[in-house]
Design an enzyme around this catalytic site. Structure first.
Site, mmCIF file in Angstrom:
data_model
loop_
_atom_site.group_PDB
_atom_site.id
_atom_site.type_symbol
_atom_site.label_atom_id
_atom_site.label_comp_id
_atom_site.label_asym_id
_atom_site.label_seq_id
_atom_site.Cartn_x
_atom_site.Cartn_y
_atom_site.Cartn_z
ATOM 1 N N GLY A 144 2.655 1.150 8.403
ATOM 2 C CA GLY A 144 1.395 1.852 8.629
ATOM 3 C C GLY A 144 1.484 2.883 9.742
ATOM 4 O O GLY A 144 2.572 3.277 10.168
ATOM 5 N N THR A 196 -0.328 2.511 12.812
ATOM 6 C CA THR A 196 -0.401 1.886 14.138
ATOM 7 C C THR A 196 0.438 0.610 14.190
ATOM 8 O O THR A 196 1.173 0.380 15.134
ATOM 9 C CB THR A 196 -1.869 1.537 14.505
ATOM 10 O OG1 THR A 196 -2.728 2.581 14.068
ATOM 11 C CG2 THR A 196 -2.013 1.340 15.986
ATOM 12 N N GLU A 217 -7.474 -6.258 5.167
ATOM 13 C CA GLU A 217 -7.905 -6.583 3.793
ATOM 14 C C GLU A 217 -7.482 -7.989 3.414
ATOM 15 O O GLU A 217 -8.261 -8.765 2.865
ATOM 16 C CB GLU A 217 -7.246 -5.623 2.789
ATOM 17 C CG GLU A 217 -8.020 -4.384 2.518
ATOM 18 C CD GLU A 217 -7.555 -3.706 1.225
ATOM 19 O OE1 GLU A 217 -7.097 -4.399 0.300
ATOM 20 O OE2 GLU A 217 -7.649 -2.471 1.151
ATOM 21 N N ASN A 236 -9.065 -1.741 -1.054
ATOM 22 C CA ASN A 236 -9.652 -3.048 -1.387
ATOM 23 C C ASN A 236 -9.124 -3.683 -2.672
ATOM 24 O O ASN A 236 -9.641 -4.698 -3.122
ATOM 25 C CB ASN A 236 -11.189 -2.999 -1.433
ATOM 26 C CG ASN A 236 -11.745 -2.717 -0.057
ATOM 27 O OD1 ASN A 236 -11.178 -3.156 0.946
ATOM 28 N ND2 ASN A 236 -12.827 -1.969 0.011
ATOM 29 N N ASN A 272 0.873 -1.184 0.000
ATOM 30 C CA ASN A 272 0.000 0.000 0.000
ATOM 31 C C ASN A 272 0.907 1.230 0.000
ATOM 32 O O ASN A 272 1.561 1.518 0.997
ATOM 33 C CB ASN A 272 -0.895 -0.008 1.249
ATOM 34 C CG ASN A 272 -1.782 1.230 1.324
ATOM 35 O OD1 ASN A 272 -1.657 2.138 0.505
ATOM 36 N ND2 ASN A 272 -2.661 1.267 2.312
ATOM 37 N N PRO A 273 0.976 1.947 -1.125
ATOM 38 C CA PRO A 273 1.921 3.081 -1.182
ATOM 39 C C PRO A 273 1.485 4.253 -0.311
ATOM 40 O O PRO A 273 2.259 5.183 -0.092
ATOM 41 C CB PRO A 273 1.919 3.468 -2.660
ATOM 42 C CG PRO A 273 0.611 2.978 -3.205
ATOM 43 C CD PRO A 273 0.200 1.793 -2.378
ATOM 44 N N GLY A 324 2.320 -2.453 4.818
ATOM 45 C CA GLY A 324 1.352 -1.428 5.201
ATOM 46 C C GLY A 324 1.015 -1.575 6.666
ATOM 47 O O GLY A 324 1.815 -2.099 7.455
ATOM 48 N N GLY A 325 -0.197 -1.146 7.011
ATOM 49 C CA GLY A 325 -0.591 -1.153 8.421
ATOM 50 C C GLY A 325 -1.658 -2.181 8.723
ATOM 51 O O GLY A 325 -1.861 -3.147 7.962
ATOM 52 N N ASP A 326 -2.367 -1.954 9.828
ATOM 53 C CA ASP A 326 -3.384 -2.909 10.270
ATOM 54 C C ASP A 326 -4.537 -3.010 9.265
ATOM 55 O O ASP A 326 -5.147 -4.067 9.119
ATOM 56 C CB ASP A 326 -3.935 -2.480 11.633
ATOM 57 C CG ASP A 326 -2.845 -2.484 12.687
ATOM 58 O OD1 ASP A 326 -1.968 -3.358 12.619
ATOM 59 O OD2 ASP A 326 -2.863 -1.603 13.568
HETATM 60 N N1 LIG Z 1 -3.563 2.421 -3.147
HETATM 61 C C1 LIG Z 1 -4.394 2.730 -2.166
HETATM 62 N N2 LIG Z 1 -4.976 3.939 -2.114
HETATM 63 C C2 LIG Z 1 -5.798 4.285 -1.093
HETATM 64 N N3 LIG Z 1 -6.114 3.457 -0.073
HETATM 65 C C3 LIG Z 1 -5.557 2.242 -0.071
HETATM 66 C C4 LIG Z 1 -4.679 1.814 -1.102
HETATM 67 N N4 LIG Z 1 -4.266 0.568 -0.822
HETATM 68 C C5 LIG Z 1 -4.880 0.216 0.331
HETATM 69 N N5 LIG Z 1 -5.642 1.208 0.793
HETATM 70 C C6 LIG Z 1 -6.455 1.270 2.039
HETATM 71 O O1 LIG Z 1 -5.775 2.059 2.991
HETATM 72 C C7 LIG Z 1 -6.227 1.694 4.285
HETATM 73 C C8 LIG Z 1 -5.193 2.001 5.336
HETATM 74 O O2 LIG Z 1 -4.021 1.391 5.012
HETATM 75 P P1 LIG Z 1 -2.976 0.828 6.060
HETATM 76 O O3 LIG Z 1 -3.618 0.078 7.110
HETATM 77 O O4 LIG Z 1 -1.939 0.134 5.253
HETATM 78 O O5 LIG Z 1 -2.301 2.159 6.638
HETATM 79 P P2 LIG Z 1 -2.597 3.067 7.899
HETATM 80 O O6 LIG Z 1 -4.038 3.316 8.050
HETATM 81 O O7 LIG Z 1 -1.698 4.244 7.757
HETATM 82 O O8 LIG Z 1 -2.055 2.199 9.110
HETATM 83 P P3 LIG Z 1 -2.777 1.526 10.374
HETATM 84 O O9 LIG Z 1 -3.910 0.709 9.839
HETATM 85 O O10 LIG Z 1 -1.701 0.694 10.992
HETATM 86 O O11 LIG Z 1 -3.252 2.626 11.284
HETATM 87 C C9 LIG Z 1 -6.515 0.220 4.203
HETATM 88 O O12 LIG Z 1 -7.692 -0.068 4.885
HETATM 89 C C10 LIG Z 1 -6.632 -0.057 2.703
HETATM 90 O O13 LIG Z 1 -7.922 -0.541 2.385
HETATM 91 C C1 LIG Z 2 -2.926 11.261 26.439
HETATM 92 C C2 LIG Z 2 -2.236 10.050 25.959
HETATM 93 C C3 LIG Z 2 -3.182 9.106 25.308
HETATM 94 C C4 LIG Z 2 -2.447 7.963 24.742
HETATM 95 C C5 LIG Z 2 -3.334 6.843 24.443
HETATM 96 C C6 LIG Z 2 -2.551 5.810 23.750
HETATM 97 C C7 LIG Z 2 -3.341 4.581 23.510
HETATM 98 C C8 LIG Z 2 -2.953 3.981 22.229
HETATM 99 C C9 LIG Z 2 -3.575 2.630 22.034
HETATM 100 C C10 LIG Z 2 -3.717 2.353 20.598
HETATM 101 C C11 LIG Z 2 -4.242 0.988 20.368
HETATM 102 C C12 LIG Z 2 -4.452 0.794 18.942
HETATM 103 C C13 LIG Z 2 -5.058 -0.509 18.630
HETATM 104 C C14 LIG Z 2 -5.087 -0.679 17.138
HETATM 105 C C15 LIG Z 2 -6.054 -0.259 16.382
HETATM 106 C C16 LIG Z 2 -6.014 -0.345 14.882
HETATM 107 O O1 LIG Z 2 -6.838 -1.378 14.465
HETATM 108 C C17 LIG Z 2 -6.536 0.958 14.331
HETATM 109 C C18 LIG Z 2 -6.436 0.978 12.811
HETATM 110 O O2 LIG Z 2 -5.167 0.995 12.379
HETATM 111 N N1 LIG Z 2 -5.782 2.064 14.871
HETATM 112 C C19 LIG Z 2 -6.340 2.905 15.752
HETATM 113 C C20 LIG Z 2 -5.452 3.967 16.304
HETATM 114 O O3 LIG Z 2 -7.495 2.836 16.072
#
Ligand SMILES: Nc1ncnc2c1ncn2[C@@H]1O[C@H](COP(=O)(O)OP(=O)(O)OP(=O)(O)O)[C@@H](O)[C@H]1O
Ligand SMILES: CCCCCCCCCCCCC/C=C/[C@@H](O)[C@H](CO)NC(C)=O
Ligand SMILES: [Ca+2]
Length: 558
Positions: free
Chosen positions: A253, A255, A216, A187, A151-152, A209-211
């Site tokens: 990503g 998180t 997906e 997606n 995922n760029p 990428g991330g979560d």
């Molecule tokens: N090329 C793309 N352009 C836009 N969105 C995309 C693309 N590829 C994937 N995605 C979507 O981007 C969303 C977020 O991506 P991703 O989880 O990799 O990064 P993030 O949100 O920065 O990290 P995290 O989920 O760890 O918080 C995914 O749910 C995915 O569906």
């Molecule tokens: C005042 C300080 C507050 C700090 C609170 C920190 C708590 C962080 C806990 C984060 C847990 C994230 C769990 C993961 C969730 C992911 O599925 C989701 C999508 O990427 N990310 C978030 C941030 O909801």
């Protein structure tokens, strides 16, 4: 490793043994089925003396085969070592070979290192390289072919660069062939994997990428697996079939909590090495239903109230990258919304630990090992478990707990959800693969108290040790929001606009309404009333869980 353990492994039948040069000294090098070990020979004595017995620096005297990546002939005249170090001198012989291996460094990070040995002639060198690599090829858990989705736009938009510069060279070194797809839209990976990809030809799928990207990938793998097995995932009580294909996460990503909670770090090289070595870590997955309709799977956070509102607000700020969560987090904290509703849950029974116990999930985890996946059981065991389950449900109200309240947050996590912001995670002692989830209920409290709770996620203080916070280890839960009588047409259409999928008649959700919304691994769910059930070890990752100790623990030190 203890000396006694080493002595046991050393006695395995020898596959190859020669005298050659290591670090400008003569050494006896031996390969058996589990390790490569060497003893420096003291030439001034009549009898060879073991380096193990005399050296104060007994490091680097053996490598477990499991940690070796590959052996290669070294170019004549020595080779620059991988860490950019000096050229190693070739003292007596120009023929040599390099053994690359994964080395544990601080904070659960792994690095690729290399050792060089020099031989008396080319054929000896070739024999060593061939024999080591032949043994490595017997390690059948190592992947040979991977499908990679990048995922760029994840996180700080570095996914492509991270993959090309830090991961692809390691895959190439380990002779792993890859098909790489850079996604063009949300997606894209899900649809490609579900409908186009010939998954049979791969040993695993990797997402950079991330979560959200991980989510997906597992959605398509799980859809496909249930479809092929004739399982209807819309049925809430259905046992789901685990997915065989392992998934690797190269963290890029915002998180990265799945990666962090399963490897102990969010480091791309560490993740790549877990993939190369063919590690395997099952994780629990929960399925979320509304009435008898399947909504989504969740592996990280299913959050209502604070996290649901924060996620919904942060989606509009995606352009900000990871900082969007900080801004929305502060905003939602100041808003201080609480929501009424009823939570019912089925506590996890049996010989389990509890979320307030301080024992975390550490690899190898005996709790997860003994929590079996239903499909790996014998017929009798399945019948026994099915009976227990139906007894439990027959006695229904006795087993189910019901809590009606006003909540700042309701969080359900199958794993700890440790991440760089919260190194312990939302539930520090949650287990990766025990078939349970931790349900955290944060009741209405003052802003100051809620802040204390949040801050404790970031340090070592116990976030559950507060009067307004309760936590339960559960197998299923349901949530019903309190029916609102203030629902206006305007609220309904605002809700549909926000989530795009709202059904006519569903209550509006989100900040400023009487209902919050559920964030399910970063996706907003269209309904607030949900039923959730955990499935033990439904998905496998290229990881091995978090190992004991955070400092450098070289596997090759005695
Ligand atoms: N090329 C793309 N352009 C836009 N969105 C995309 C693309 N590829 C994937 N995605 C979507 O981007 C969303 C977020 O991506 P991703 O989880 O990799 O990064 P993030 O949100 O920065 O990290 P995290 O989920 O760890 O918080 C995914 O749910 C995915 O569906
Ligand atoms: C005042 C300080 C507050 C700090 C609170 C920190 C708590 C962080 C806990 C984060 C847990 C994230 C769990 C993961 C969730 C992911 O599925 C989701 C999508 O990427 N990310 C978030 C941030 O909801
Ligand atoms: Ca679990």
């Amino acid at each position: 490793m203890l000396l006694q353990e080493f002595s046991v492994l050393e006695k395995q039948p020898t596959l190859l043994s020669s005298q050659l040069f290591y670090r400008n000294s003569v050494a006896d090098l031996t390969l058996n089925r589990v390790m490569l070990f060497w003893k420096r020979v003291d030439m001034s004595r009549r009898h060879a003396r073991s380096f193990l017995c005399v050296s104060k620096d007994a490091k680097n005297t053996f490598l477990l085969l499991n940690d070796i990546i590959v052996a290669r002939e070294t170019e004549e005249g020595g080779q620059k070592n991988k860490q950019g170090g000096k050229k190693e001198k070739v003292p007596l012989h120009s023929y040599g070979f390099t053994v690359s291996y994964a080395d544990r460094t601080k904070h659960h990070r792994w690095r690729c290192k290399a050792l060089m040995f020099h031989c008396k002639d080319k054929s000896q060198c070739q024999q060593w390289v061939q024999t080591i690599n032949d043994q490595l090829s017997l390690l059948c858990s190592r992947p040979k072919r991977l499908l990679v989705y990048i995922n760029p736009y994840s996180g700080k938009r570095l996914g492509k660069r991270i993959y090309e510069q830090r991961v692809a060279p390691l895959f190439a070194q380990a002779s792993i062939s890859t098909d790489v797809i850079v996604t063009k839209h949300a997606n894209h990976a899900r649809d490609h994997l579900e409908t186009e990809a010939d998954v049979e030809q791969y040993d695993g799928v990797v997402c950079v990428g991330g979560d959200g990207m991980f989510s997906e990938i597992i959605h398509s793998l799980l859809y496909r697996t249930q479809r092929v097995s004739g399982v209807d995932h819309h049925q809430y009580d259905q046992d789901l079939v685990p997915c065989d294909l392992r998934v690797g996460i190269i963290p890029a990503g915002s998180t990265d909590c799945i990666c962090y909670a399963t490897t102990g770090t969010n480091d791309p090289v560490t993740s790549a090495l877990h993939i190369v070595l063919g590690d395997s870590q099952p994780i629990d997955v929960s399925s979320v239903h509304h009435n008898n309709t399947f909504l989504r799977y969740s592996t990280s956070l299913l959050g209502y109230g604070f996290y649901g509102d924060m996620l919904m607000d942060s989606e509009r700020k995606r352009w900000m990258g990871p900082a969007r969560y900080d801004l929305s987090g502060v905003k939602m904290f100041l808003n201080h919304h609480y929501y009424k509703g009823t939570v019912s849950f089925l506590p996890a029974e049996g010989n389990l630990e509890f979320p307030k116990d301080k024992m975390g999930c550490r690899s190898p985890c005996h709790i997860c090992k003994t929590s079996v996946n239903r499909l790996s059981l014998s017929g009798d065991q399945v019948c026994e478990m099915a009976k227990e389950k139906s007894d439990r449900e027959m006695s229904d109200d006795g087993a189910w707990h019901v809590i009606r309240g006003t909540f700042l947050a309701i969080n359900a996590v199958c794993i700890s959800c440790a991440c760089p912001r919260s190194p312990g995670g939302l539930s520090p002692s949650a287990h990766l693969a025990d078939g349970t989830m931790d349900l955290i209920l944060v009741h209405r409290a003052s802003r100051l108290d809620f802040l204390r709770h949040l801050i404790r996620h970031t340090n070592k203080d116990d976030q559950f040790n507060l009067s307004f916070v309760e936590v339960h280890r559960v197998r299923q839960f349901r949530f019903a929001p309190e029916q609102s009588d203030v629902t206006s047409e305007a609220e309904l259409s605002e809700c549909s606009r926000k989530i795009g999928t709202a059904q006519v008649g569903s209550a509006p959700t989100g900040p400023g309404t009487s209902h919050s919304s559920w964030s399910c691994d970063g996706e907003i769910l269209p309904q607030a009333a949900i039923q959730v059930s955990v499935h033990c070890q439904l998905v496998k990752l290229f990881a091995r869980g978090i190992e004991w100790g955070s400092s450098s623990t070289h596997s090759h030190c005695l």
